[in-house]
Design an enzyme around this catalytic site. Structure first.
Site, PDB file in Angstrom:
ATOM      1  N   LYS A  52       0.845  -1.206   0.000  1.00 14.36           N
ATOM      2  CA  LYS A  52       0.000   0.000   0.000  1.00 14.36           C
ATOM      3  C   LYS A  52       0.878   1.252   0.000  1.00 14.36           C
ATOM      4  O   LYS A  52       0.613   2.207  -0.723  1.00 14.36           O
ATOM      5  CB  LYS A  52      -0.949  -0.024   1.210  1.00 14.36           C
ATOM      6  N   GLN A  96      -4.751  -1.788   9.636  1.00 17.80           N
ATOM      7  CA  GLN A  96      -4.632  -3.106   9.003  1.00 17.80           C
ATOM      8  C   GLN A  96      -5.183  -4.192   9.935  1.00 17.80           C
ATOM      9  O   GLN A  96      -4.864  -4.231  11.120  1.00 17.80           O
ATOM     10  CB  GLN A  96      -3.162  -3.381   8.635  1.00 17.80           C
ATOM     11  N   ASP A 119     -11.059   2.676   4.214  1.00 17.89           N
ATOM     12  CA  ASP A 119     -11.378   1.246   4.096  1.00 17.89           C
ATOM     13  C   ASP A 119     -12.896   1.022   4.022  1.00 17.89           C
ATOM     14  O   ASP A 119     -13.341  -0.069   3.672  1.00 17.89           O
ATOM     15  CB  ASP A 119     -10.854   0.485   5.333  1.00 17.89           C
TER      16      ASP A 119
HETATM   17  N1  GUN Z   1      -6.864  -7.137   6.111  1.00 20.92           N
HETATM   18  C1  GUN Z   1      -7.218  -7.863   5.030  1.00 20.92           C
HETATM   19  N2  GUN Z   1      -7.777  -7.079   4.102  1.00 20.92           N
HETATM   20  C2  GUN Z   1      -7.782  -5.838   4.593  1.00 20.92           C
HETATM   21  C3  GUN Z   1      -8.224  -4.573   4.082  1.00 20.92           C
HETATM   22  O1  GUN Z   1      -8.751  -4.438   2.974  1.00 20.92           O
HETATM   23  N3  GUN Z   1      -8.037  -3.512   4.908  1.00 20.92           N
HETATM   24  C4  GUN Z   1      -7.485  -3.631   6.132  1.00 20.92           C
HETATM   25  N4  GUN Z   1      -7.360  -2.541   6.856  1.00 20.92           N
HETATM   26  N5  GUN Z   1      -7.055  -4.764   6.624  1.00 20.92           N
HETATM   27  C5  GUN Z   1      -7.212  -5.873   5.848  1.00 20.92           C
END
Ligand code: GUN
Length: 294
Positions: A52, A96, A119
């Site tokens: 990211k 996350q 998100d």
């Molecule tokens: N863990 C697995 N997929 C995601 C996601 O799309 N966002 C976040 N914050 N954590 C994750």
């Protein structure tokens, strides 16, 4: 069979975003700034957050990675979130997942300012999504919609079967596919661990979206001829012959299912890269909202 090439489409999207950032810079405007909080040192989570951050660099966004130890308390994390909520330089941020067991995930997600919740996990944004209101759509479902859109895959009147009801993928996906509009207007069946006769259901599906996390779960005999198959699985399976000691494996038995499917996503290179591209899109949207509030 057409491969739904998430790697290519996500690169196209990143190029489009990079163009927009160039224009912002030329106009002397502040570029979008994304922060990512990671608690602990789970290998997969670190990899995702690293991707990211690199994606931000690639399009010209600013990014901040906040690393907290595995023993971080809920209060400490909530304080960090408050700091990010109040930091005017940051347009959007993510926490996350998964979080360590001492932390209540839902409580944490509810502490994020909904305007910075790129998100789309805050209940307010999830509710807006379900009500067809403009909001942040969770990045993985958003990425799947974008892939279907860019490949002109018909969804109207089709039977979509979603496998898995996670808050991040399966549940929102089931809502989005049934919404009015394109992609949407599907008749949706949401299947999960208590579903009986799953093969009977999947074999009637025009579109299958598998977000289960069980490697090679979806076999050719579970899929009808010409179905559209979206594989959201990204499980690390131990493999000593691979340099990393593992291989990323999807939910779909790609070799056999691809012989029947009309469209299919590969793993890797399908849904995964789309998730990152759509997080960038949401960050762009967060910046616009942030500017509108000023
Ligand atoms: N863990 C697995 N997929 C995601 C996601 O799309 N966002 C976040 N914050 N954590 C994750």
């Amino acid at each position: 069979m057409t491969l739904l090439d998430g790697k290519k489409v996500s690169n196209d999207i990143k190029d489009e975003i990079a163009e927009e950032v160039k224009k912002m810079k030329a106009n002397g405007e502040k570029v979008p700034h994304l922060a990512a909080v990671i608690v602990g040192s789970d290998g997969a989570s670190l990899t995702y957050v690293g991707s990211k951050v690199r994606a931000c660099e690639r399009v010209g966004f600013e990014s901040t990675m906040v690393r907290l130890s595995n023993t971080t308390s809920e209060i400490e994390l909530l304080d960090k979130i408050e700091e990010l909520n109040n930091n005017d330089d940051i347009d959007g941020f993510i926490i996350q997942l998964p979080l360590p067991p001492q932390i209540d995930t839902q409580k944490v997600l509810m502490a994020v300012n909904p305007d910075k919740d790129v998100d789309g996990f805050h209940p307010m944004n999830f509710g807006k999504m379900a009500l067809d209101m403009s909001t942040f759509i969770p990045a993985t479902p958003f990425g799947i919609l974008e892939l279907l859109d860019r490949y002109n895959v018909t969804t109207k009147g089709k039977h979509t079967v979603v496998i898995g009801r996670s808050h991040i993928v399966g549940r929102p996906m089931s809502i989005l596919m049934g919404r009015k509009g394109f992609p949407g207007n599907s008749t949706v069946t949401l299947t999960h661990s208590h579903t009986k006769n799953i093969t009977q259901i999947t074999s009637q599906a025009d579109i299958i979206i598998s977000a289960l996390g069980v490697p090679n779960f979806l076999k050719a005999e579970m899929v009808k001829e010409d179905a559209v198959v979206i594989d959201v699985g990204i499980t690390r399976v131990a493999d000593e012959s691979s340099p990393k000691g593992y291989v990323i494996t999807g939910d779909v038995d790609f070799e056999n299912v691809s012989k029947k499917a009309s469209f299919i996503t590969p793993v890797p290179g399908g849904v995964g890269p789309m998730t990152i591209a759509m997080l960038l899109k949401n960050t762009l949207l967060a910046r616009e909202r942030h500017r509108a509030r000023k």
